[in-house]
Design a protein around this motif. Structure first.
Motif, PDB file in Angstrom:
ATOM      1  N   ARG A   5      -5.028   6.689  -6.060  1.00  0.00           N
ATOM      2  CA  ARG A   5      -3.956   6.465  -5.102  1.00  0.00           C
ATOM      3  C   ARG A   5      -3.300   7.774  -4.771  1.00  0.00           C
ATOM      4  O   ARG A   5      -2.269   7.991  -4.411  1.00  0.00           O
TER       5      ARG A   5
ATOM      6  N   ILE B 257       0.838   4.540  -2.791  1.00  0.00           N
ATOM      7  CA  ILE B 257       0.152   5.784  -2.428  1.00  0.00           C
ATOM      8  C   ILE B 257       0.981   6.952  -2.961  1.00  0.00           C
ATOM      9  O   ILE B 257       2.111   7.149  -2.554  1.00  0.00           O
TER      10      ILE B 257
ATOM     11  N   GLN C 171       0.826  -1.210   0.000  1.00  0.00           N
ATOM     12  CA  GLN C 171       0.000   0.000   0.000  1.00  0.00           C
ATOM     13  C   GLN C 171       0.859   1.257   0.000  1.00  0.00           C
ATOM     14  O   GLN C 171       0.621   2.180  -0.780  1.00  0.00           O
TER      15      GLN C 171
ATOM     16  N   TYR D 228      -1.469  11.039  -1.523  1.00  0.00           N
ATOM     17  CA  TYR D 228      -1.898  11.206  -0.130  1.00  0.00           C
ATOM     18  C   TYR D 228      -0.658  11.130   0.754  1.00  0.00           C
ATOM     19  O   TYR D 228      -0.414  10.123   1.428  1.00  0.00           O
TER      20      TYR D 228
ATOM     21  N   VAL E 256      -7.341   3.819  -2.677  1.00  0.00           N
ATOM     22  CA  VAL E 256      -6.890   4.413  -1.416  1.00  0.00           C
ATOM     23  C   VAL E 256      -7.959   4.265  -0.329  1.00  0.00           C
ATOM     24  O   VAL E 256      -7.650   3.968   0.814  1.00  0.00           O
TER      25      VAL E 256
ATOM     26  N   GLU F 208       0.751   8.161   3.242  1.00  0.00           N
ATOM     27  CA  GLU F 208       1.979   7.448   2.877  1.00  0.00           C
ATOM     28  C   GLU F 208       2.992   7.491   4.018  1.00  0.00           C
ATOM     29  O   GLU F 208       3.609   6.475   4.366  1.00  0.00           O
TER      30      GLU F 208
END
Length: 169
Positions: A169, A33, A29, A36, A94, A40
């Motif tokens: 994302r 990202i 993940q 964001y 996200v 992150e």
């Protein structure tokens, strides 16, 4: 070794596999990202905490004379890979990632609370202390996600409405 000790060792192995899975999930993940930055940053911070948690669990497992379960670790990692791959095709990756992370944190919290009670029952205060520390870290991450969810959701919806490719994302 008593039945209680056997059960604690089994649950510690489960927790280790769970942290292996969490590490794979967070790594996948956090790597994807892009839009964001605060999310992150927090995911990367928790990834480092997770790696530390795994090492602390390994020390508890070793101290208690149990051996790690390669099978459980592999299954956990495989599950995480599949979860990460499923997000690649979602237009709201996200948001789904935050939802999955929040749910996973609560599963971890419950697992650690069960282990803490078991160690208390067995009189293993050293392991109990390690597990309480790990549980607090999981609770802090769950709270951060809870607090950040509304803003992440609003940001995603605003970006999606504007048809911005970074909304995903």
């Amino acid at each position: 070794m008593t039945h209680i000790d056997d059960r604690i060792n089994e649950w510690l192995l489960d927790a280790h596999a769970m942290e292996e899975q969490a590490e794979s999930l967070l790594s996948g993940q956090a790597h994807r990202i892009e839009s964001y930055p605060e999310l992150e940053r927090r995911m990367n911070q928790h990834l480092e905490e997770t790696r530390s948690q795994r090492k602390r669990l390994e020390a508890c497992i070793e101290r208690r004379g149990a051996s790690r379960s390669a099978t459980k670790d592999v299954i956990g990692k495989f599950t995480a890979i599949m979860q990460n791959m499923s997000g690649l095709f979602a237009g709201d990756e996200v948001v789904k990632g935050v939802l999955a992370s929040y749910a996973f944190e609560h599963m971890e919290i419950a697992s650690y609370r069960i282990l803490i009670a078991a160690c208390e029952t067995a009189g293993d205060h050293e392991t109990k202390s390690v597990l309480e520390e790990i549980c607090r870290e999981e609770e802090q991450m769950a709270q951060w996600l809870s607090d950040a969810m509304p803003e992440i959701t609003r940001s995603h919806l605003t970006r999606s409405e504007a048809d911005l490719s970074e909304a995903k994302r």
